[in-house]
Enzyme design. Structure first.
Site, PDB file in Angstrom:
ATOM      1  N   TYR A 123       0.855  -1.185   0.000  1.00 41.29           N
ATOM      2  CA  TYR A 123       0.000   0.000   0.000  1.00 41.29           C
ATOM      3  C   TYR A 123       0.893   1.238   0.000  1.00 41.29           C
ATOM      4  O   TYR A 123       1.751   1.387   0.875  1.00 41.29           O
ATOM      5  CB  TYR A 123      -0.909   0.021   1.234  1.00 41.29           C
ATOM      6  N   GLN A 185     -10.603   0.153   1.476  1.00 42.02           N
ATOM      7  CA  GLN A 185     -11.045  -0.720   0.386  1.00 42.02           C
ATOM      8  C   GLN A 185      -9.854  -1.398  -0.299  1.00 42.02           C
ATOM      9  O   GLN A 185      -9.968  -2.544  -0.759  1.00 42.02           O
ATOM     10  CB  GLN A 185     -11.925   0.045  -0.627  1.00 42.02           C
ATOM     11  N   ASN A 208      -3.135   6.179   5.968  1.00 44.40           N
ATOM     12  CA  ASN A 208      -3.847   7.021   6.946  1.00 44.40           C
ATOM     13  C   ASN A 208      -4.549   6.135   7.983  1.00 44.40           C
ATOM     14  O   ASN A 208      -4.354   4.920   8.017  1.00 44.40           O
ATOM     15  CB  ASN A 208      -4.833   7.944   6.224  1.00 44.40           C
ATOM     16  N   GLN A 253      11.663  16.249  10.897  1.00 42.87           N
ATOM     17  CA  GLN A 253      10.753  15.218  11.370  1.00 42.87           C
ATOM     18  C   GLN A 253       9.351  15.766  11.563  1.00 42.87           C
ATOM     19  O   GLN A 253       8.353  15.146  11.212  1.00 42.87           O
ATOM     20  CB  GLN A 253      11.269  14.645  12.693  1.00 42.87           C
ATOM     21  N   HIS A 256       6.358  16.197   8.861  1.00 47.38           N
ATOM     22  CA  HIS A 256       5.544  15.089   8.369  1.00 47.38           C
ATOM     23  C   HIS A 256       4.071  15.279   8.703  1.00 47.38           C
ATOM     24  O   HIS A 256       3.201  14.992   7.902  1.00 47.38           O
ATOM     25  CB  HIS A 256       6.001  13.765   9.008  1.00 47.38           C
ATOM     26  N   GLU A 321      11.535   5.692  16.773  1.00 50.86           N
ATOM     27  CA  GLU A 321      11.654   5.213  15.393  1.00 50.86           C
ATOM     28  C   GLU A 321      13.042   5.575  14.838  1.00 50.86           C
ATOM     29  O   GLU A 321      13.751   4.720  14.326  1.00 50.86           O
ATOM     30  CB  GLU A 321      10.544   5.879  14.571  1.00 50.86           C
ATOM     31  N   HIS A 322      13.397   6.859  14.942  1.00 57.33           N
ATOM     32  CA  HIS A 322      14.707   7.333  14.490  1.00 57.33           C
ATOM     33  C   HIS A 322      15.482   7.850  15.686  1.00 57.33           C
ATOM     34  O   HIS A 322      14.964   8.669  16.457  1.00 57.33           O
ATOM     35  CB  HIS A 322      14.570   8.503  13.506  1.00 57.33           C
ATOM     36  N   ASP A 355      15.995   8.049   5.178  1.00 57.48           N
ATOM     37  CA  ASP A 355      14.677   8.041   4.533  1.00 57.48           C
ATOM     38  C   ASP A 355      14.777   7.739   3.047  1.00 57.48           C
ATOM     39  O   ASP A 355      13.891   7.102   2.466  1.00 57.48           O
ATOM     40  CB  ASP A 355      14.011   9.419   4.677  1.00 57.48           C
ATOM     41  N   HIS A 414      -1.087 -39.834  20.281  1.00 58.01           N
ATOM     42  CA  HIS A 414       0.261 -39.377  19.941  1.00 58.01           C
ATOM     43  C   HIS A 414       1.283 -40.451  20.317  1.00 58.01           C
ATOM     44  O   HIS A 414       2.184 -40.778  19.547  1.00 58.01           O
ATOM     45  CB  HIS A 414       0.593 -38.070  20.667  1.00 58.01           C
TER      46      HIS A 414
END
Lengths: 433, 433
Positions: A123, A185, A208, A253, A256, A321-322, A355, A414
């Site tokens: 995606y 969708q 999103n 940063q 964004h 994250e960073h 990035d 078994h």
């Protein structure tokens, strides 16, 4: 950007609410998923008209459209993209895993077979923005893993088109099919299939809130990479860090998204003030000032600690994250980092280097999930199968131990499956030959 | 057990409904999670009284309780457990990943750092049954990965006790804390923490429907291993396979649960009839006959194909948890398997060998998820962090390419973070030294 102590920062973090309150969104997302499951392509056309404002004639992007995109983008852009692709490829090739065998004798063979996932869905966000770098970061590891079908979906603009840069990147990176489709969708179509879109086994890529919640809902029926949250940077700086650099990185940063978090931790209060002053100076020149201001207000901080050691306690608790280590001897502190998505060392390794260009993946665990999650990688596009082979004599040796363990769990069938072989060993050897 | 053709089998599989209809269960599970989040330990004591029928004084299992358990179990059981532990350890040690660096020059350094997850939670089913093997299969890979806190929860019996075998296995495998707690409340406690139970970063282990749905709900806030479905076996047999062995193995799988699936595919109709006859013969001697009968009726099949090649098309579409290749030349067919949790080769490698003893993990992807998921392994208990370091000159060389890519995404502050370094290169070098 506010300067605060470790205690003030801890207090503010403590006030944060855990995630939740997705009920309305979840109802909308689930309704979309059901609609796609029931009506297939027709639902996709209807929902695209509703959410993207365009009535498409065809969901698939055609070869002529891709060729046109490659002609529309500049040579300089394609050069940059190709160099990034080469770097990303080189790094991710080092992540490849081979099948292996632990023991390989006549009596026993134990191993692990590595197989690519056959079909994956990527995606890629779209509409008003275009993220060619995201295409590379998702498609290249899949291709290196050996995935045969790499199916990309991205929402069309109101003109029914996909950005030229995104199409060019998809073509360069080895995507095998592209659909004009976004939102929940798209996730539903990839997870359950429609007349024109093949069902995949794993879905990766950012999106999103609709996309993120749809990924949570289909999780289990298909695999997903992660549920991505807002982006974050944490910079640990000492007084050798050029304040203008640190300021530029915090600003980058925060552009964004108003939910993005930009945190700087320093053991020098003069450094803190210098960075704060640089932010004030640089922010006015930036196009996304309004977004940055709001992100800094809500989630920004310059935290002054007494000793660098304390900075790493904060880092490991945040699991950013960073993480940029803008320290005189940055490499010496890597072992202090328990939890982070990516670590950028020194004064000349800003986050945008990662990035776009250096090679490691830019899809990184957010919102503290670096405590348990990894960057997207080749390992996300393969799966492992155990291989077990015992000879008749090796099984006979093990039979009584297996019997004991199976009976301790009251699983007598078994136990029987092993005992029947032990007892019938000779007869079985005859029928085997 | 019914014998059918490939077409008949495909038709029956096609009638299966996708999973769904969890609404009532989900409401109950979410209510439990909220109760634990709000009331902490008090909720745990209340819910344990309600679901397990016991009013506990303490959730934690004490050291004396563990010592007593080790004395209560037989030496033969401990021997078998220790041998299984050694085999599981040897196999999983081969899964260890090391940190690596791709380039290590003065100009650039790129790498991947591997770090264990700090705290994990293991859910072990309990109550009337006891699964010491599950304790080993979850705890050993975590310990090998380097996890510091391995927190186990398992529901107590109505007497407030945990099975001696389970406690002995936990102690042998290196579990660091054990709580008497089951169901969705255990998952909630591990995911969000209470006064007495530490919040963990990842939860692994099987459980009933409450546990499985609770894991789906907390997924994202913590990592989980998988959402496990009913167990499955698929046997591919030619006429060299002793029918009594194949029958015993199908029976052993079906004793788990009425939802368990046992499927045999063969290219020999006489083999099919012989296996069917053996099942009729063996089933009456088994304690769990009623469960097996129901499982076979709903999910069992002996499928006769024309050629072995067709068998592997069915296998790859099923993506079975356990795949036994009872073929004259089983090893030659491993490459035909695209999707399976574990492959057992030859006539003397029955599934219980893998469940208890050989070494590979018995936690395997079910319900077709072997198309995208792997056995539980050491890789589930580590995470990776990218490392990026560029020198001033290396960044300067890359600056214009990064700038182009950032601007193509309209992220100008990203471009600025690189440009500011390029422009200030000399000044920065002074402040760095």
């Amino acid at each position: 950007m506010e300067i605060m102590t470790q205690e003030q920062f801890a207090e503010r973090q403590g006030r944060r609410q855990p995630s939740g309150g997705h009920q309305q969104l979840d109802e909308a997302v689930q309704a979309i998923i059901r609609q796609v499951q029931q009506d297939g392509d027709r639902a996709l056309f209807d929902l695209t008209a509703q959410f993207d404002g365009v009535q498409l004639a065809d969901l698939a992007v055609s070869r002529p459209e891709i060729n046109a995109a490659r002609e529309n983008v500049t040579d300089a852009f394609m050069d940059a993209l190709a160099e990034a692709r080469d770097n990303i490829t080189a790094f991710h090739e080092a992540q490849q895993e081979a099948s292996w065998f632990l023991e390989q004798t006549n009596a026993k063979q134990l191993g692990q077979k590595v197989t690519p996932i056959e079909k994956v869905g990527l995606y890629i966000p779209g509409g008003t923005a275009a993220y060619p770098s995201t295409v590379l970061m998702n498609a290249i590891p899949a291709r290196i893993a050996g995935v045969k079908q790499i199916i990309m979906t991205t929402p069309p603009g109101p003109d029914g088109r996909i950005s030229d840069e995104v199409l060019a990147a998809a073509d360069l990176a080895g995507v095998t099919a592209i659909y004009k489709l976004g939102g929940a969708q798209a996730i539903a179509a990839l997870a359950y299939g429609t007349e024109s879109i093949d069902r995949v086994s794993k879905i990766t890529g950012p999106g999103n809130a609709y996309v993120a919640r749809a990924k949570k809902w289909v999780y289990g029926d298909v695999a997903i990479d992660m549920i991505a949250g807002p982006s974050e940077i944490c910079i640990v700086a000492d007084d050798t860090a050029p304040p203008s650099f640190a300021a530029a990185d915090l600003l980058s940063q925060a552009e964004h998204d108003t939910d993005a978090a930009a945190i700087c931790i320093t053991n020098s209060s003069s450094e803190a003030k210098a960075i704060q002053a640089e932010i004030e100076k640089q922010i006015d020149q930036l196009e996304r000032k309004a977004i940055i201001d709001q992100a800094f207000d809500q989630h920004g901080a310059i935290v002054v600690v007494n000793r660098l050691d304390e900075a790493f306690d904060i880092v490991n608790d945040l699991a950013p994250e960073h993480l940029q280590l803008m320290l005189a001897d940055a490499g010496a502190y890597v072992d202090r980092v328990q939890n982070a998505g990516a670590i950028f060392l020194g004064h000349y390794s800003p986050e945008p280097l990662g990035d776009y260009f250096a090679g490691p993946n830019h899809t990184l665990p957010t919102s503290g999930t670096a405590k348990f999650a990894s960057p997207l990688g080749v390992y996300d596009f393969i799966k492992r199968t155990s291989i077990i082979e015992y000879s008749a004599s090796a099984l006979e040796q093990a039979a009584d131990q297996i019997d004991r363990l199976a009976r301790s769990e009251q699983l007598t069938a078994h136990a029987n499956s092993v005992q029947i072989r032990k007892e019938a060993n000779h007869a079985a050897k005859r029928s085997q030959s």
